[in-house]
Design a protein around this motif. Structure first.
Motif, PDB file in Angstrom:
ATOM      1  N   GLY A  27       0.859  -1.112   0.097  1.00 46.29           N
ATOM      2  CA  GLY A  27      -0.084   0.187   0.008  1.00 46.29           C
ATOM      3  C   GLY A  27       0.750   1.162   0.117  1.00 46.29           C
ATOM      4  O   GLY A  27       2.039   1.459  -0.194  1.00 46.29           O
ATOM      5  N   HIS A  28       0.195   2.359   0.582  1.00 44.84           N
ATOM      6  CA  HIS A  28       0.943   3.691   0.441  1.00 44.84           C
ATOM      7  C   HIS A  28       1.575   3.803   1.655  1.00 44.84           C
ATOM      8  O   HIS A  28       0.950   4.460   2.616  1.00 44.84           O
ATOM      9  CB  HIS A  28      -0.045   4.597   0.121  1.00 44.84           C
ATOM     10  N   LEU A  29       2.717   3.583   1.920  1.00 47.26           N
ATOM     11  CA  LEU A  29       3.348   3.949   3.487  1.00 47.26           C
ATOM     12  C   LEU A  29       4.372   4.996   3.196  1.00 47.26           C
ATOM     13  O   LEU A  29       3.939   6.025   2.686  1.00 47.26           O
ATOM     14  CB  LEU A  29       3.970   2.716   3.584  1.00 47.26           C
ATOM     15  N   ASN A  30       5.735   4.923   3.462  1.00 46.05           N
ATOM     16  CA  ASN A  30       6.714   6.090   3.640  1.00 46.05           C
ATOM     17  C   ASN A  30       7.729   5.966   2.666  1.00 46.05           C
ATOM     18  O   ASN A  30       7.812   5.154   1.996  1.00 46.05           O
ATOM     19  CB  ASN A  30       6.932   6.176   5.014  1.00 46.05           C
ATOM     20  N   ARG A  31       8.559   6.963   2.737  1.00 41.07           N
ATOM     21  CA  ARG A  31       9.319   7.462   1.429  1.00 41.07           C
ATOM     22  C   ARG A  31      10.718   7.903   1.778  1.00 41.07           C
ATOM     23  O   ARG A  31      11.206   7.807   2.954  1.00 41.07           O
ATOM     24  CB  ARG A  31       8.580   8.696   0.894  1.00 41.07           C
ATOM     25  N   CYS A  32      11.548   8.602   0.631  1.00 45.01           N
ATOM     26  CA  CYS A  32      12.865   8.996   0.575  1.00 45.01           C
ATOM     27  C   CYS A  32      13.825   9.289  -0.500  1.00 45.01           C
ATOM     28  O   CYS A  32      13.192   9.643  -1.580  1.00 45.01           O
ATOM     29  CB  CYS A  32      14.170   7.972   1.461  1.00 45.01           C
ATOM     30  N   ARG A  33      15.204   9.639  -0.433  1.00 43.37           N
ATOM     31  CA  ARG A  33      16.107  10.065  -1.634  1.00 43.37           C
ATOM     32  C   ARG A  33      17.205   9.173  -1.712  1.00 43.37           C
ATOM     33  O   ARG A  33      17.524   8.530  -0.853  1.00 43.37           O
ATOM     34  CB  ARG A  33      16.734  11.334  -1.041  1.00 43.37           C
ATOM     35  N   GLY A  34      17.979   9.177  -2.706  1.00 47.32           N
ATOM     36  CA  GLY A  34      19.222   8.457  -3.042  1.00 47.32           C
ATOM     37  C   GLY A  34      19.936   9.166  -3.993  1.00 47.32           C
ATOM     38  O   GLY A  34      20.082  10.167  -4.295  1.00 47.32           O
ATOM     39  N   GLY A  35      20.748   8.229  -4.629  1.00 49.70           N
ATOM     40  CA  GLY A  35      21.566   8.841  -5.800  1.00 49.70           C
ATOM     41  C   GLY A  35      22.144   7.826  -6.846  1.00 49.70           C
ATOM     42  O   GLY A  35      21.636   7.628  -7.955  1.00 49.70           O
ATOM     43  N   THR A  36      23.277   7.039  -6.559  1.00 46.93           N
ATOM     44  CA  THR A  36      23.809   6.197  -7.314  1.00 46.93           C
ATOM     45  C   THR A  36      23.103   4.727  -7.299  1.00 46.93           C
ATOM     46  O   THR A  36      22.558   4.232  -6.614  1.00 46.93           O
ATOM     47  CB  THR A  36      25.280   6.026  -7.252  1.00 46.93           C
ATOM     48  N   THR A  37      23.908   3.850  -8.355  1.00 40.22           N
ATOM     49  CA  THR A  37      23.499   2.385  -8.363  1.00 40.22           C
ATOM     50  C   THR A  37      24.232   1.535  -7.372  1.00 40.22           C
ATOM     51  O   THR A  37      25.440   1.659  -7.408  1.00 40.22           O
ATOM     52  CB  THR A  37      23.587   1.967  -9.664  1.00 40.22           C
ATOM     53  N   ILE A  38      24.022   0.821  -6.716  1.00 38.77           N
ATOM     54  CA  ILE A  38      24.694   0.124  -5.758  1.00 38.77           C
ATOM     55  C   ILE A  38      25.121  -1.391  -6.500  1.00 38.77           C
ATOM     56  O   ILE A  38      24.235  -1.863  -7.039  1.00 38.77           O
ATOM     57  CB  ILE A  38      23.837  -0.460  -4.370  1.00 38.77           C
ATOM     58  N   TRP A 235       5.874  -8.700  -0.399  1.00 33.46           N
ATOM     59  CA  TRP A 235       5.670  -8.371  -1.860  1.00 33.46           C
ATOM     60  C   TRP A 235       6.102  -9.180  -2.889  1.00 33.46           C
ATOM     61  O   TRP A 235       7.168  -9.340  -2.989  1.00 33.46           O
ATOM     62  CB  TRP A 235       6.212  -6.755  -1.859  1.00 33.46           C
ATOM     63  N   PRO A 236       5.566  -9.919  -3.780  1.00 37.22           N
ATOM     64  CA  PRO A 236       6.070 -11.181  -4.460  1.00 37.22           C
ATOM     65  C   PRO A 236       6.725 -10.831  -5.551  1.00 37.22           C
ATOM     66  O   PRO A 236       7.268 -11.614  -6.489  1.00 37.22           O
ATOM     67  CB  PRO A 236       4.777 -11.880  -4.591  1.00 37.22           C
ATOM     68  N   THR A 237       6.532  -9.602  -6.168  1.00 28.85           N
ATOM     69  CA  THR A 237       7.220  -9.181  -7.611  1.00 28.85           C
ATOM     70  C   THR A 237       8.092  -7.881  -7.468  1.00 28.85           C
ATOM     71  O   THR A 237       8.213  -7.148  -6.261  1.00 28.85           O
ATOM     72  CB  THR A 237       5.987  -8.846  -8.575  1.00 28.85           C
ATOM     73  N   TYR A 238       8.657  -7.637  -8.716  1.00 29.59           N
ATOM     74  CA  TYR A 238       9.692  -6.427  -8.776  1.00 29.59           C
ATOM     75  C   TYR A 238       9.323  -5.736  -9.840  1.00 29.59           C
ATOM     76  O   TYR A 238       8.539  -6.516 -10.806  1.00 29.59           O
ATOM     77  CB  TYR A 238      11.073  -6.902  -8.976  1.00 29.59           C
ATOM     78  N   PRO A 239       9.487  -4.745  -9.883  1.00 29.67           N
ATOM     79  CA  PRO A 239      10.435  -3.831  -9.014  1.00 29.67           C
ATOM     80  C   PRO A 239       9.579  -3.418  -7.612  1.00 29.67           C
ATOM     81  O   PRO A 239       8.362  -3.450  -7.758  1.00 29.67           O
ATOM     82  CB  PRO A 239      10.519  -2.472  -9.704  1.00 29.67           C
ATOM     83  N   GLN A 240      10.247  -3.013  -6.707  1.00 28.72           N
ATOM     84  CA  GLN A 240       9.995  -2.663  -5.613  1.00 28.72           C
ATOM     85  C   GLN A 240      10.655  -1.333  -4.803  1.00 28.72           C
ATOM     86  O   GLN A 240      11.770  -0.984  -5.139  1.00 28.72           O
ATOM     87  CB  GLN A 240      10.221  -3.623  -4.383  1.00 28.72           C
ATOM     88  N   LEU A 241       9.671  -0.332  -4.682  1.00 28.91           N
ATOM     89  CA  LEU A 241      10.490   0.867  -4.316  1.00 28.91           C
ATOM     90  C   LEU A 241      10.245   1.229  -2.795  1.00 28.91           C
ATOM     91  O   LEU A 241       9.235   1.173  -2.136  1.00 28.91           O
ATOM     92  CB  LEU A 241       9.586   2.080  -5.163  1.00 28.91           C
ATOM     93  N   GLY A 245      13.358   3.131   3.991  1.00 29.86           N
ATOM     94  CA  GLY A 245      13.284   1.656   4.339  1.00 29.86           C
ATOM     95  C   GLY A 245      11.971   0.895   4.720  1.00 29.86           C
ATOM     96  O   GLY A 245      11.671  -0.158   4.977  1.00 29.86           O
ATOM     97  N   THR A 246      10.881   1.754   4.019  1.00 33.46           N
ATOM     98  CA  THR A 246       9.438   1.321   4.055  1.00 33.46           C
ATOM     99  C   THR A 246       8.988   1.104   2.603  1.00 33.46           C
ATOM    100  O   THR A 246       9.076   2.028   1.705  1.00 33.46           O
ATOM    101  CB  THR A 246       8.488   2.229   4.779  1.00 33.46           C
ATOM    102  N   LEU A 247       8.610   0.157   2.406  1.00 34.39           N
ATOM    103  CA  LEU A 247       7.945  -0.082   0.920  1.00 34.39           C
ATOM    104  C   LEU A 247       6.822   0.819   0.656  1.00 34.39           C
ATOM    105  O   LEU A 247       5.691   0.710   1.256  1.00 34.39           O
ATOM    106  CB  LEU A 247       7.595  -1.705   0.781  1.00 34.39           C
ATOM    107  N   ASP A 252       2.543  -1.140 -10.316  1.00 35.91           N
ATOM    108  CA  ASP A 252       1.045  -0.821 -10.270  1.00 35.91           C
ATOM    109  C   ASP A 252       0.774   0.350  -9.427  1.00 35.91           C
ATOM    110  O   ASP A 252       0.111   1.412  -9.774  1.00 35.91           O
ATOM    111  CB  ASP A 252       0.376  -1.845 -10.046  1.00 35.91           C
ATOM    112  N   VAL A 253       1.314   0.584  -8.107  1.00 38.78           N
ATOM    113  CA  VAL A 253       1.167   1.674  -7.426  1.00 38.78           C
ATOM    114  C   VAL A 253       2.019   2.655  -7.592  1.00 38.78           C
ATOM    115  O   VAL A 253       1.201   3.831  -7.496  1.00 38.78           O
ATOM    116  CB  VAL A 253       1.818   0.980  -5.786  1.00 38.78           C
TER     117      VAL A 253
END
Length: 274
Positions: A27-38, A235-241, A245-247, A252-253
């Protein structure tokens, strides 16, 4: 306490046990920022900031069904020579392996005893041929079956299962650190430069067009992350955002939020609130 501690007589014996008994993040939970590919093999990352989603305790992994509890059932009788030693053993084992569930069922229960115990005794395994018998299971599947009093063998099995479960908990903790390592983390097939499936590609397009600063992790490069994150997030599929730290959700979302022009605001509000 070593394995031999299970054989020491406890101050009190316990007769009976307890009832045997998912992390829905979506569902709609919490959020953030980042930068490069790990890099896909880099799990040695540290969570940044104290306002990240709180890590789960070991017990939560079991309570929410992320990990399956090991269940140990002793089928016993009252008044036998081994009744008290087995009660002591089960109590000591419960103290040592506190993430396991232990239960004692007396096959000679009478109607005068508790209805719960009587009901448990009434549902004895059809292949139970005698007592004492110890059955070790998880996910309703029998993993070990011991007929007779075999403390050394039982202790060896419990210790091996305990180590295995500790390793699984450690892996889940590493995943927690990984999802919290950047404010906005996208777990996908490929990376933002070279997506390797159409849903990952579409998600990258959505995030880029929404001017979201995010970090990606290629799950194709690490099977432990690919399989483990499904358990951690339910959450059974990818991608996941993930945001702090919270999905937040999958394609689709994110598509729904993007098409309603709420995605950028949703993430920014979450960044500010956390």
């Amino acid at each position: 306490r070593g394995g031999s501690g299970l054989l020491r007589k406890s101050e009190e014996s316990r007769k009976g046990g307890f009832s045997f008994g998912r992390m829905i993040v979506g569902g709609h939970l919490n959020r953030c920022r980042g930068g490069t590919t790990i890099p896909a093999n880099d799990l040695a990352v540290n969570a940044r900031g104290d306002n990240s989603a709180s890590p789960k305790s070991d017990s939560t992994f079991y309570d929410e069904g992320i990990l399956d509890r090991i269940k140990v059932v002793l089928y016993s009788k009252h008044g036998e020579d081994w009744t008290i030693p087995l009660q002591d053993y089960m109590q000591a084992a419960q103290e040592k392996y506190d993430s396991f569930e232990f239960k004692t069922v007396y096959v000679d229960n009478t109607e005068e005893e508790s209805s719960g115990a009587a009901a448990a005794a009434a549902s004895l395994p059809s292949n139970l041929t005698g007592t004492p018998t110890i059955v070790i299971s998880s996910s309703s599947k029998v993993r070990h079956w011991f007929e007779g009093w075999q403390p050394s063998k039982i202790t060896n099995v419990l210790e091996a299962l305990h180590i295995s479960m500790q390793n699984q908990v450690s892996e889940l903790r590493r995943l927690q650190e990984l999802v919290r390592s950047h404010d906005v983390m996208l777990f996908m097939k490929g990376d933002k430069i070279r997506p390797r499936c159409r849903f990952s590609s579409a998600t990258v397009t959505i995030l880029n067009e929404s001017n979201i600063n995010y970090t990606t992790f290629d799950i194709l490069g690490d099977e432990r992350v690919r399989s483990g994150l499904k358990k951690l997030s339910a959450w059974p599929t990818y991608p996941q955002l993930y945001v702090k730290g919270t999905l937040l959700g999958g394609y689709d979302v994110l598509k729904e939020l993007y098409e309603s022009r709420q995605l950028h605001a949703e993430i920014e509000n979450a960044l500010q609130s956390r």
